[in-house]
Design an enzyme around this catalytic site. Structure first.
Site, PDB file in Angstrom:
ATOM      1  N   ASP A 287     -25.281  31.050 -73.459  1.00 10.31           N
ATOM      2  CA  ASP A 287     -24.303  30.512 -74.434  1.00 10.31           C
ATOM      3  C   ASP A 287     -25.059  29.491 -75.438  1.00 10.31           C
ATOM      4  O   ASP A 287     -25.629  28.510 -74.927  1.00 10.31           O
ATOM      5  CB  ASP A 287     -23.136  30.153 -73.899  1.00 10.31           C
ATOM      6  N   GLU A 330     -21.347  33.728 -79.283  1.00  4.13           N
ATOM      7  CA  GLU A 330     -22.563  33.096 -79.214  1.00  4.13           C
ATOM      8  C   GLU A 330     -23.028  33.248 -77.763  1.00  4.13           C
ATOM      9  O   GLU A 330     -24.071  32.676 -77.521  1.00  4.13           O
ATOM     10  CB  GLU A 330     -22.287  31.466 -79.397  1.00  4.13           C
TER      11      GLU A 330
END
Length: 749
Positions: A287, A330
């Protein structure tokens, strides 16, 4: 199949925030130079034998037109730097039907219209031209070696078909090998990743090449049958979209990685294999830290650029059998077959460190920014035994990594997650010039009048005046120059004496490439194309005038889309300038000075070319702007006279060398021209940087002047207030005036 002509696609993925498209690596540059050198060495000998009497011109014109049309219509572009199109059908047919002198022109004619239309990077299209030239020459040599004769009736059907099949195989194999090497050296794509040697890719190109064999057979039996052979190309072209659609269905367009749908399919397959053979498997969830802060600070395009850069890190750090994917937003997922938890943790930490030290160039920051990534590792069978639980365990590990400060790698743990990660922490390791960017934005907003919103103007289309809707003097000049230029060029074509077609085509190519590489400036373009034009005047006289002028004008029109009257005027003006130079060279060659006369004639020819070119252009600009022609010429063109004297000298020397060594002289002459173009580009870039610095300095001085004016106004207001206070005190009596005066001096000291 060819390399995709486009920088964003060549990079493998579009980079929305990138300031500059990527170029070629050093090994790729060496390989490119090697391929180009081999191609030049192979084509020089056939070109030297090219003349008007070469057999097969009608066949060449038909096949070249079809190949160029197929290339111009466009093929199907994949996300792996490949382009499928049907032009190879006509190249294979040409390899069987055409002699080598005409084959060397086929690849150039195939790609040149597309290059002029799309303005692709020069090295991409040049590599494609070299690639297909080598392919078609190798296929032709294979066919001649196996059949000995291109005639179907003379060789026999079985032998002819076998030779054509061998040529087809050589064409496809060499094409894929050259392209796969360039993609690996230039962009780091392994052949397995590109799919060039997959059964589907090879079958597609082999079928297209086989159709080329049918076209060549139809041409020999009955040329009208080609219409029935070309008709299926429309259906084949549509079927080529199938690989592209398959690729789009499993690839994320923003990063070029696989999407979540394909990732889950691959995870299911690999997990089933690991369970069946009792093999290890690891999953990494990653992430990007604080993407929202990056978007808020630099814009969403900057966030997209960071995501694309992280995808590049995955490609460089993972093994060729690992599978990276964009999981959503993301978040990324990395599937690592045959990998233990400890090995996966080591790989993840290597990726984390690579991301942390990487700098991302974006347009909204004067300095590159940095970002970090948090990662969680889950493994089969230690942490989970089905795909959903495996993803969940790795995802929880990512959240723990964020809770513990981000920018770290953690193993999956069965402990429950107690709290959500803190999103209020400042952005990690961003550029130090953030405040500078914000201050510049505030200064821009401060200069805007109150209540006025900055808006972008609506795009408008302006139509220029009609061809004859001009001032009378300018219209008369355009018509006179057009009539003189077209008439003179046509007479040169009819009564010119040159028959050396190979040299003429080489000069045409030199002039065309010079015009394509022209540098754009504010009011036009600069190039060294005049050297090629003057050389052509020395070698081929008036016959080449209209052709070379048309090449220059057409390329400039494609780049600028100028009105029709300007296009006609440019062709005619360049034709007259060329004819003036050709007349000087004709007089020099008729003299008794020999080689010295040719060199001296080059100097005079360069001056004559310049006088006609700049003189007619100055007249047109003067009539259009209602100015004096002498003033226009002195202001804009007089400083170029010395350059054209040098151009003429160089053109005469190149012509002298051409008479001695042939086409090699033109090849050698192209080197200093490219160096001159590079010098011009460097000077232009330096001038633009200097102008930008001067502009920034002027803005700084202006803002300082505004600040000084404000300070001066404030001091004036305070001085007026003090004067009023002193006057009121003076009105109350002498004793109070002395106290006020003393207080005023105390404040001002």
């Amino acid at each position: 199949m060819s390399a995709v002509a486009g920088e964003a696609q060549l990079a493998g993925v579009a980079s929305p925030g990138a300031a500059k498209p990527p170029g070629l690596s050093r090994p790729a540059k060496f390989y490119f130079a090697l391929v180009a050198t081999v191609t030049l060495g192979v084509v020089v000998s056939p070109l030297a034998r090219l003349d008007a009497g070469t057999r097969g011109w009608p066949t060449f014109l038909v096949l070249a037109a079809c190949a160029a049309a197929a290339q111009l219509v466009g093929g199907v572009t994949t996300t792996r730097n490949q382009s499928y199109n049907t032009s190879s059908v006509f190249l294979v047919a040409g390899a069987i039907l055409l002699p080598p002198p005409l084959l060397v022109l086929l690849g150039l004619v195939q790609h040149l219209p597309e290059w002029l239309k799309m303005r692709y990077a020069w090295y991409i299209q040049t590599f494609n031209i070299c690639n297909f030239t080598l392919d078609v020459l190798a296929a032709s040599a294979t066919f001649k070696l196996a059949a000995g004769n291109s005639s179907l009736a003379a060789v026999g059907h079985a032998r002819w078909a076998g030779a054509a099949l061998a040529a087809c195989l050589v064409f496809v194999a060499l094409n894929h090998s050259l392209l796969a090497t360039m993609l690996y050296l230039g962009r780091g794509h392994y052949p397995r990743e590109t799919g060039l040697f997959s059964a589907e890719s090879l079958a597609t190109d082999l079928v297209l090449a086989a159709l080329g064999i049918a076209i060549s057979a139809f041409w020999q039996l009955n040329p009208w049958l080609i219409l029935f052979g070309v008709a299926p190309l429309a259906l084949i072209h549509r079927s080529l979209h199938v690989p592209q659609l398959q690729e789009q269905a499993r690839v994320d367009p923003k990063t070029g990685l696989f999407n979540a749908r394909h990732f889950f399919a691959a995870l299911t397959e690999e997990l089933s294999r690991a369970q069946r053979f009792d093999r290890p498997l690891a999953l990494i969830m990653a992430d990007l830290d604080l993407l929202r802060d990056i978007n808020n600070t630099y814009g969403h395009l900057a966030g997209d650029a960071v995501l694309g850069g992280i995808a590049d890190v995955f490609r460089s750090e993972l093994r060729h059998y690992d599978l990276p994917a964009r999981f959503g937003g993301e978040e990324f997922a990395l599937l690592l077959p045959e990998t233990t938890p400890e090995e996966a943790h080591e790989i993840a930490d290597r990726i984390r460190r690579a991301v942390a030290v990487r700098e991302f160039e974006i347009e909204t920051s004067s300095e590159p920014i940095r970002a970090t990534i948090s990662m969680g590792v889950a493994a089969y069978p230690r942490d989970a035994k089905d795909q959903n639980e495996l993803v969940h365990r790795a995802d929880l590990a990512v959240y723990r990594a964020k809770l513990q400060g981000r920018n770290r790698v953690l193993f999956a743990s069965p402990e429950p997650l107690s709290e959500r990660p803190d999103r209020r922490n400042p952005l990690v390791a961003v550029a130090a010039t953030t405040e500078v960017v914000r201050a510049a934005a505030r200064r821009a907003d401060a200069r805007r009048p109150v209540g006025v919103e900055r808006r972008q103007p609506f795009p408008t289309t302006t139509r220029g005046p009609r061809f004859l809707d001009l001032p009378s003097p300018l219209a008369a000049l355009v018509l006179a120059v057009a009539a003189a230029g077209v008439t003179g060029g046509a007479l040169g074509v009819v009564y010119g004496g040159t028959t050396h077609l190979a040299g003429l085509l080489a000069v045409v190519g030199l002039v065309g490439i010079g015009q394509i590489l022209a540098l754009e400036v504010k009011h036009g373009s600069i190039s060294v194309v005049s050297v090629g034009a003057i050389t052509g005047a020395a070698l081929f006289g008036a016959r080449a005038a209209l052709l070379l002028a048309a090449i220059q004008a057409i390329i400039e029109w494609i780049a600028r889309r100028a009105p029709l009257r300007r296009f006609v005027f440019n062709i005619s003006m360049l034709t007259l300038a060329f004819l003036a130079a050709a007349g000087v060279f004709a007089a020099a060659q008729a003299s008794t000075l020999g080689d010295t006369g040719l060199v001296l004639g080059g100097i005079v020819a360069g001056l004559a070319y310049f006088v006609v070119d700049s003189g007619l252009l100055s007249l047109a600009l003067a009539f259009e702007g209602r100015q004096r022609a002498a003033a226009v010429w002195t202001e804009r063109f007089a400083w170029l006279a010395g350059h054209y004297l040098g151009y003429g000298l160089l053109g005469g020397v190149v012509a002298l060398a051409y008479h001695a060594v042939g086409l090699y002289a033109l090849l050698v002459a192209a080197v200093p021209l490219l160096l001159m173009r590079r010098t011009q580009a460097d000077c232009l870039a330096h001038t633009q940087r200097s102008a930008e610095q001067l502009r920034e300095a002027a803005e700084t001085i202006q803002s300082q002047n505004v600040s000084l004016e404000r300070a001066k106004k404030l001091l004036r207001e305070r001085s007026t207030a003090m004067d009023g206070l002193s006057a009121s005190v003076d009105a109350r009596g002498p004793h109070a005036a002395r106290l006020a005066s003393s207080a005023s001096r105390t404040r001002c000291s």
